[in-house]
Design a protein around this motif. Structure first.
Motif, PDB file in Angstrom:
ATOM      1  N   HIS A 141     -13.767  41.086  24.819  1.00  0.00           N
ATOM      2  CA  HIS A 141     -13.919  39.716  24.132  1.00  0.00           C
ATOM      3  C   HIS A 141     -12.558  39.055  24.110  1.00  0.00           C
ATOM      4  O   HIS A 141     -12.580  38.010  23.687  1.00  0.00           O
ATOM      5  CB  HIS A 141     -14.106  40.248  22.674  1.00  0.00           C
ATOM      6  CG  HIS A 141     -15.509  40.911  22.313  1.00  0.00           C
ATOM      7  ND1 HIS A 141     -15.817  41.476  21.285  1.00  0.00           N
ATOM      8  CD2 HIS A 141     -16.557  41.177  23.168  1.00  0.00           C
ATOM      9  CE1 HIS A 141     -16.987  42.034  21.389  1.00  0.00           C
ATOM     10  NE2 HIS A 141     -17.483  41.737  22.339  1.00  0.00           N
ATOM     11  N   ARG A 153     -14.752  34.555  28.801  1.00  0.00           N
ATOM     12  CA  ARG A 153     -14.587  35.754  27.963  1.00  0.00           C
ATOM     13  C   ARG A 153     -14.692  37.008  28.764  1.00  0.00           C
ATOM     14  O   ARG A 153     -15.457  37.285  29.650  1.00  0.00           O
ATOM     15  CB  ARG A 153     -15.499  35.757  26.922  1.00  0.00           C
ATOM     16  CG  ARG A 153     -15.412  36.969  25.928  1.00  0.00           C
ATOM     17  CD  ARG A 153     -16.286  36.632  24.824  1.00  0.00           C
ATOM     18  NE  ARG A 153     -16.260  35.605  24.008  1.00  0.00           N
ATOM     19  CZ  ARG A 153     -15.421  35.160  22.995  1.00  0.00           C
ATOM     20  NH1 ARG A 153     -14.513  35.847  22.873  1.00  0.00           N
ATOM     21  NH2 ARG A 153     -15.208  34.015  22.570  1.00  0.00           N
ATOM     22  N   CYS A 172     -17.838  37.061  18.020  1.00  0.00           N
ATOM     23  CA  CYS A 172     -17.794  37.726  19.429  1.00  0.00           C
ATOM     24  C   CYS A 172     -18.679  38.738  19.423  1.00  0.00           C
ATOM     25  O   CYS A 172     -19.445  38.909  20.516  1.00  0.00           O
ATOM     26  CB  CYS A 172     -16.279  38.377  19.290  1.00  0.00           C
ATOM     27  SG  CYS A 172     -15.102  37.086  19.835  1.00  0.00           S
ATOM     28  N   THR A 204     -21.704  37.947  22.304  1.00  0.00           N
ATOM     29  CA  THR A 204     -21.430  38.450  23.425  1.00  0.00           C
ATOM     30  C   THR A 204     -22.513  39.456  23.786  1.00  0.00           C
ATOM     31  O   THR A 204     -22.697  39.978  24.898  1.00  0.00           O
ATOM     32  CB  THR A 204     -19.913  39.049  23.618  1.00  0.00           C
ATOM     33  OG1 THR A 204     -19.947  39.960  22.531  1.00  0.00           O
ATOM     34  CG2 THR A 204     -19.093  38.024  23.570  1.00  0.00           C
TER      35      THR A 204
END
Length: 161
Positions: free
Chosen positions: A61, A77, A131, A135
């Motif tokens: 992250h 990222r 995050c 993600t």
């Protein structure tokens, strides 16, 4: 150069010297790969070197600023760290993973994000939730698919092709 803009390739030695000396560098990223988090022309990031974990410079992250093998500079990222020590990277607005990024390619890490001129805390609950969900690749692919479907429907309803 206009409006204080310059090519990163022309200034990378100075940027690296600042970061390697323990300093910070604020940049205004271009492109759409980190949407919706970082918006070109509005948001900025402050880069730093990692001094708190030199044995493991990046963790999942983190947002890293690195140079690809072809010389292109990227802000993406960290999706995961591989057993061979390389990283898998991806922009928040992308679904294709970039593998094989070596630690020596990483120039710095995002230490702060400014949404326009307001500081976004990277330790805030809101950012951590972002995050976690953003993600997650199946979730991200689903959102992108839904956006494309809605855009298609909108074009058909408005009669545009």
């Amino acid at each position: 150069m206009n409006n204080g803009e310059f090519y990163l390739a022309d200034a990378i030695e100075v940027i690296e010297e600042i970061l390697n000396g323990g300093g910070e560098f604020r940049m205004y990223p271009k492109g759409t790969s980190m949407l919706p988090l970082i918006v070109q022309g509005k948001d900025s990031v402050v880069l730093r070197k990692r001094t708190d974990r030199p044995e493991q410079p990046a963790k999942k992250h983190d947002i890293a600023f690195y140079r690809r093998s072809n010389g292109q500079f990227v802000l993406h990222r960290v999706m995961k760290r591989c057993k061979d020590g390389t990283y898998v990277m991806c922009g928040d607005n992308q679904v294709d993973l970039e593998t094989g990024i070596r630690p020596e390619q990483i120039i710095g890490y995002t230490h702060q994000i400014y949404k326009e001129e307001k500081l976004l805390s990277l330790s805030s609950f809101r950012y951590k939730i972002y995050c976690f969900f953003w993600t997650c690749m199946p979730y991200r692919r689903g959102i992108r698919f839904l956006k494309r479907c809605l855009s298609f429907i909108k074009r058909k309803l408005l009669g545009n092709k």
